[in-house]
Structure formats: C-alpha cells, structure tokens
Design a protein around this motif. Structure first.
Motif, short mmCIF file in Angstrom:
data_model
loop_
_atom_site.label_atom_id
_atom_site.label_comp_id
_atom_site.label_asym_id
_atom_site.label_seq_id
_atom_site.Cartn_x
_atom_site.Cartn_y
_atom_site.Cartn_z
N LEU A 30 0.85 -1.18 0.00
CA LEU A 30 0.00 0.00 0.00
C LEU A 30 0.89 1.24 0.00
O LEU A 30 1.81 1.35 0.80
N VAL A 36 -0.33 8.26 -3.76
CA VAL A 36 -1.71 8.09 -4.19
C VAL A 36 -2.26 9.42 -4.68
O VAL A 36 -2.32 10.39 -3.93
N ILE A 39 -7.95 7.76 -7.40
CA ILE A 39 -8.67 6.58 -6.93
C ILE A 39 -10.00 6.52 -7.66
O ILE A 39 -10.76 7.49 -7.68
N ASP A 115 -4.19 4.94 -9.24
CA ASP A 115 -3.35 4.34 -8.20
C ASP A 115 -4.09 3.21 -7.49
O ASP A 115 -3.50 2.18 -7.17
N ILE A 116 -5.39 3.42 -7.27
CA ILE A 116 -6.21 2.41 -6.60
C ILE A 116 -7.57 2.37 -7.29
O ILE A 116 -8.14 3.41 -7.60
N SER A 137 -3.70 -0.17 -13.02
CA SER A 137 -3.60 0.14 -11.60
C SER A 137 -2.82 -0.98 -10.91
O SER A 137 -2.96 -2.15 -11.27
N ILE A 139 -3.13 -1.50 -7.57
CA ILE A 139 -3.98 -2.00 -6.49
C ILE A 139 -5.44 -1.97 -6.95
O ILE A 139 -5.97 -0.91 -7.29
N LYS A 140 -6.06 -3.15 -6.95
CA LYS A 140 -7.47 -3.28 -7.30
C LYS A 140 -8.15 -4.02 -6.15
O LYS A 140 -7.81 -5.15 -5.84
N TYR A 152 -8.91 -8.91 -8.92
CA TYR A 152 -8.52 -8.06 -7.79
C TYR A 152 -7.30 -8.66 -7.09
O TYR A 152 -7.21 -9.87 -6.90
#
Length: 178
Positions: A30, A36, A39, A115-116, A137, A139-140, A152
């Motif tokens: 993270l 970040v 989003i 980013d997320i 991305s 992070i999913k 994910y």
C-alpha cells in the motif's frame, strides 16, 4: 452446474488466453499519501447495494487535497444523487460490458493510470470486473467471489454474519489510511 456459471467460466478462460485479464501477484504494498493521486470507485450495479454504499460513505472525507476520487455510477441512479462533480462518471451496465455515457470520461479512466481501483459490488459483476481488469492500476480492491482472483489483488470477504455497511466500512478504513 449452473449454465450461467459455465458461461462466465468460459468467458474468463477466453479473456485469460487472449491476455485481456490476468492473475494478480498476491503481494501488494500500500502506498503512502504522496504516491496516491487517483482513486476510482465503482459503485454497485443494483439499487439496494447502491443506496447502502451511499449511506455508508456519507461521512467519508473525499476532499483530500492530494487525492482525486473518480466515482463510476450506474446512470439509472443519477436522480438519486444531489451532487454534481466533474469526477462523477455515469455508465450503463449491459450484460457483459459497461457503456459510458461520455466517451471523454472513458478515455480519462483508460489513459490515466489509477493508483487504486475499488469495486463496491458485493456480488460478482462480470461487466464491471472485466472493465476493471482492463484499467491500469497496481492495487485493485474488490469483494471475494469465485472469480475475484482474476480481477482483484486485494480481496475482502463480505460479512455474511454482519451488515453490508460493515463491509463498506472496511474499505473506508483502507482508503482513510492512505
């Protein structure tokens, strides 16, 4: 075995073979607040879950200076929202895909690296998941289902014994810690 389940499995196998979706590595890191910037949050496709997600995110601070939130919302729920924001993207969900109401907004999501990405659908939605797999991305975040490993890299279990709002609060906790 359910016929619809077999069709979804075949579609996932097809998209895996042609490279449109891929398995995510299990390790993620993270990022801290400086990294970040963007989003994307995909709100649920069904009305009850959509209302619950709006209610549970009512106190969440979406106005952080360094983070831009993009809200992807089903167009049939447009009248339920009293806010107007340039970051609200309305879509129509078809059986197996998403159709954007504004092509410029689709290009914004596709060309910019998020980013997320967060999927608030508690039940598996192939159209939304397929589009999320297409987006760039690291992070999913989504809820655990039979097919979530393909889409994910951070999966949360939905609370069967708790409330749906508690499941959304866990996502808020993750987003709040960024």
């Amino acid at each position: 075995m359910n016929f619809n389940l077999s069709i979804i499995r075949l579609k996932i196998m097809f998209y895996l073979l042609i490279g449109k979706i891929r398995n995510f590595p299990p390790k993620i890191q993270l990022p801290n607040n400086q990294k970040v910037k963007n989003i994307a949050i995909f709100f649920p496709t069904d009305e009850n879950s959509f209302r619950l997600s709006l209610y549970s995110f009512r106190k969440f601070d979406f106005n952080k200076e360094n983070i831009t939130y993009y809200f992807i919302i089903n167009q049939k729920f447009q009248n339920m929202i009293s806010l107007s924001s340039p970051n609200m993207i309305f879509v129509n969900y078809k059986k197996n895909k998403i159709k954007f109401c504004n092509l410029e907004q689709e290009n914004l999501l596709v060309k910019n690296k998020m980013d997320i990405i967060v999927d608030l659908n508690l039940d598996f939605s192939f159209g939304a998941s397929k589009f999320i797999a297409y987006l760039k991305s690291n992070i999913k975040i989504g809820f655990q289902s039979r097919f979530s490993d393909y889409f994910y890299n951070l999966q949360l279990e939905s609370n069967d014994d708790g409330t749906i709002e508690q499941s959304y609060q866990r996502i808020q906790h993750i987003l709040g810690s960024l």
